[in-house]
Enzyme design. Structure first.
Site, short mmCIF file in Angstrom:
data_model
loop_
_atom_site.label_atom_id
_atom_site.label_comp_id
_atom_site.label_asym_id
_atom_site.label_seq_id
_atom_site.Cartn_x
_atom_site.Cartn_y
_atom_site.Cartn_z
N TYR A 138 0.86 -1.19 0.00
CA TYR A 138 0.00 0.00 0.00
C TYR A 138 0.89 1.22 0.00
CZ TYR A 138 -3.30 3.56 1.69
OH TYR A 138 -4.07 4.69 1.83
N ASP A 233 9.32 2.73 -0.50
CA ASP A 233 8.31 3.37 0.34
C ASP A 233 8.55 2.91 1.77
OD1 ASP A 233 6.16 4.35 1.67
OD2 ASP A 233 4.63 3.48 0.36
N LYS A 261 4.74 8.70 8.99
CA LYS A 261 4.58 8.04 10.30
C LYS A 261 5.64 8.48 11.32
CE LYS A 261 1.47 4.77 8.32
NZ LYS A 261 1.39 3.91 7.18
C1 LIG Z 1 0.69 4.47 5.84
C2 LIG Z 1 1.39 4.26 4.57
C3 LIG Z 1 1.26 5.15 3.49
C4 LIG Z 1 0.27 6.27 3.48
O1 LIG Z 1 0.55 7.24 4.44
P1 LIG Z 1 -0.63 8.25 4.88
O2 LIG Z 1 0.06 9.20 5.80
O3 LIG Z 1 -1.68 7.41 5.51
O4 LIG Z 1 -1.12 8.91 3.63
C5 LIG Z 1 2.04 4.95 2.38
N1 LIG Z 1 2.90 3.92 2.31
C6 LIG Z 1 3.04 3.03 3.31
C7 LIG Z 1 4.02 1.92 3.18
C8 LIG Z 1 2.28 3.16 4.46
O5 LIG Z 1 2.38 2.24 5.43
#
Ligand SMILES: *Cc1c(COP(=O)(O)O)cnc(C)c1O
Length: 422
Positions: A138, A233, A261
Site C-alpha cells: 500500500y 516506500d 509516520k
Molecule cells: C501508511 C502508509 C502510506 C500512506 O501514508 P498516509 O500518511 O496514511 O497517507 C504509504 N505507504 C506506506 C508503506 C504506508 O504504510
C-alpha cells in the site's frame, strides 16, 4: 445513541480513514479519549495496551514527554507561517544523516502525498509513464497507486476504486511481491518505458511480509540497468525496523525514499528524498511541480525531530527488537500449546501474526488464504482482555519503547487464555 452512531450522522461512514471503522472485525470502533505510554484510554472508560501506535508513528509510546514538550514550545511561537523555518532544516539534516541515500529531501504532510510526489518526480526525471508496484503493498490513495493487476494480462492494470480513470491504470503494472522473475520479465519487455518501481522493502500492509533473498537486489539491478528510479516506500518501515530503515537492514540503496509516520512523531509530517540529481528536477529548481501550504509545519517538524533524537540513543533498537521478539516468541509458544497454527514475523518494533499453517508468509496469495474468522475471534478476545490490536488481519503490529515487561507479559497471558477459545 453510541458515539459511533453520532459520528455517522456527520462524518462519512463515521470515520476519517476506513480501517478505523472495524469493518474487518465487526462491531463498533472504540473512541479514544487519551493515550499515554503503551496505553490507550477510551471514552467508555477502558484502559488498553496498544499495538497499533496510531498505525506506526508512536515508536516512543503515546504522549512522550520530550515530544510533547517540543510541540508545546513550537506552538507557543505560532502554528504556521508558510515561510522557511530553521527547524525544517534541522529535521531535514537529521533524516539525511540517518538515511544516507537521501541527499536532498522535501517535506510534505502525509505518506500519500510523499509517494504521489515521488512518482511524479520519477516520471518527470525519466520522461517515462509506466510504474511498477506489487500486489499487497500500500502506498497511499493517489490515483496511480489505486490500481490492481488485471485478470490474465501481466501488464494491463485496472482501477481498484471507482473514480480512478482507466486511462491511468494502463500505466501501472502490478506484480506479485517477492517474484523477482516477473520483474525481470517485465523489464526485458518494457524496460525503457518504466519510470520507476515503488515497493515496501518489507511489506507491512498485507500483515508483515519480508523480502525474500535477492528480491530487493533484483529491483536495484533492473532499475540501474534500464535507468528507472527505484523508490523504497519506507513510510512504515523508516525508523521502525532499524535506525536507517529497511534500506540499512538489507543494505540496498534506493534512488528515492518516502517517509511518514515516525518521521512526523505523531503529527502530520511526511517526506520524500534521495539522489540530489533527481531531486533537483523539483520546482523551484526544476520543472516538476510539487507544493504544500502546510509542508514543513513547525509543530510537525518539532514532533519529528524530538522523536528522531530519542531513537538515536545507543541501544534503542536493540532493546526495542528484544521486546518485540519477547512478545512474538511468547505468542508463538502460547499458540503452539493451544494447537492454533500461527505464522509470525518480527523486525525492530514491527511484527506480523497470521493464522495459518502455511508459514512463513512470503506471497500475497498466502496471506489471502489466512483464517480470517479466527483472526476476528482473536481480535475481539484480546480486546475483551484489554489488548488493542489492529482491527484488520492485513495490518502489521507495532511495539513501542514504552512497552515494558509488564505489558508484554500481560499480553502473552491474555493470548494464552484467548487461544484456548478460538
Ligand atoms: C501508511 C502508509 C502510506 C500512506 O501514508 P498516509 O500518511 O496514511 O497517507 C504509504 N505507504 C506506506 C508503506 C504506508 O504504510
Amino acid at each position: 445513541m453510541s458515539l459511533f452512531e453520532d459520528a455517522r450522522k456527520y462524518i462519512a461512514g463515521g470515520v476519517n480513514s476506513p480501517v478505523r471503522a472495524f469493518a474487518g472485525v465487526g462491531g463498533e470502533p472504540l473512541f479514544v479519549k487519551s493515550a499515554k505510554g503503551a496505553y490507550l484510554y477510551t471514552e467508555d472508560g477502558r484502559q488498553l495496551i496498544d499495538y497499533v501506535g496510531s498505525w506506526g508513528p508512536m515508536i516512543l509510546g503515546h504522549a512522550d514527554a520530550a515530544v510533547i514538550k517540543a510541540v508545546k514550545k513550537a506552538a507557543e511561537s505560532g502554528l504556521s507561517f508558510g515561510a522557511p523555518t530553521v527547524i525544517e532544516t534541522m529535521l531535514a539534516r537529521k533524516i539525511c544523516q540517518l538515511m544516507p541515500s537521501i541527499e536532498k529531501i522535501r517535506m510534505v504532510s502525509s505518506g500519500t502525498e510523499a509517494t504521489m510526489s515521488a512518482i511524479r518526480l520519477a516520471r518527470g526525471f525519466t520522461g517515462r509513464d509506466k510504474i511498477i508496484k506489487f500486489e499487497g503493498c500500500y502506498h497511499g490513495h493517489s490515483d496511480s497507486l489505486l490500481i490492481k493487476a488485471g485478470s490474465g494480462a501481466l501488464t494491463l492494470g485496472v482501477p481498484s476504486s471507482p473514480g480512478v480513470p482507466a486511462g491511468l491504470a494502463e500505466h501501472t503494472i502490478t506484480l506479485d511481491y517477492n517474484d523477482a522473475d516477473a520483474v525481470k520479465a517485465v523489464f526485458a519487455e518494457l524496460g525503457d518505458s518504466i519510470a520507476c518501481i515503488i515497493v515496501e522493502p518489507i511489506a507491512g500492509n498485507m500483515n508483515m511480509v519480508p523480502p525474500v533473498e535477492g528480491f530487493l537486489e533484483t529491483l536495484r539491478n533492473e532499475c540501474t540497468a534500464s535507468g528507472s528510479v527505484l523508490i523504497f516506500d519506507e513510510v512504515m518501515t523508516g525508523f521502525r525496523v532499524a535506525l536507517g530503515g529497511a534500506q540499512a537492514a538489507f543494505d540496498i540503496k534506493p534512488d528515492l525514499t518516502t517517509l511518514g509516520k515516525i518521521a512526523g512523531g505523531g503529527m502530520p509530517a511526511a517526506a520524500f528524498g534521495g539522489r540530489a540529481d533527481i531531486m533537483k528536477h523539483l520546482a523551484p529548481e526544476g520543472p516538476v511541480y510539487q507544493a504544500g501550504t502546510l509542508s514543513g509545519n513547525p509543530l510537525a517538524m518539532a514532533a519529528g525531530l524530538a522523536t528522531l533524537q530519542a531513537i538515536e540513543r545507543p541501544g534503542f533498537y536493540e532493546s526495542l527488537s528484544a521486546r518485540t521478539r519477547q512478545l512474538i516468541d511468547g505468542l508463538q509458544g502460547a499458540a503452539g500449546a493451544a494447537g492454533v497454527p500461527l505464522s509470525t514475523e518480527a523486525m525492530g518494533g514491527m511484527f506480523g501474526l497470521v493464522f495459518t499453517a502455511d508459514g512463513p508468509m512470503r506471497r500475497f496469495s498466502q496471506i489471502a488464504k489466512a483464517d480470517l474468522d479466527r483472526f476476528r475471534k482473536f481480535f475481539h478476545g484480546m480486546l475483551d482482555q484489554g489488548i488493542y490490536l489492529a482491527p484488520s488481519a492485513f495490518e502489521a503490529g507495532f511495539v513501542s519503547s514504552a512497552h515494558g515487561d509488564t505489558e508484554i507479559g500481560r499480553t502473552i497471558d491474555a493470548a494464552t487464555r484467548v487461544f484456548e477459545t478460538i
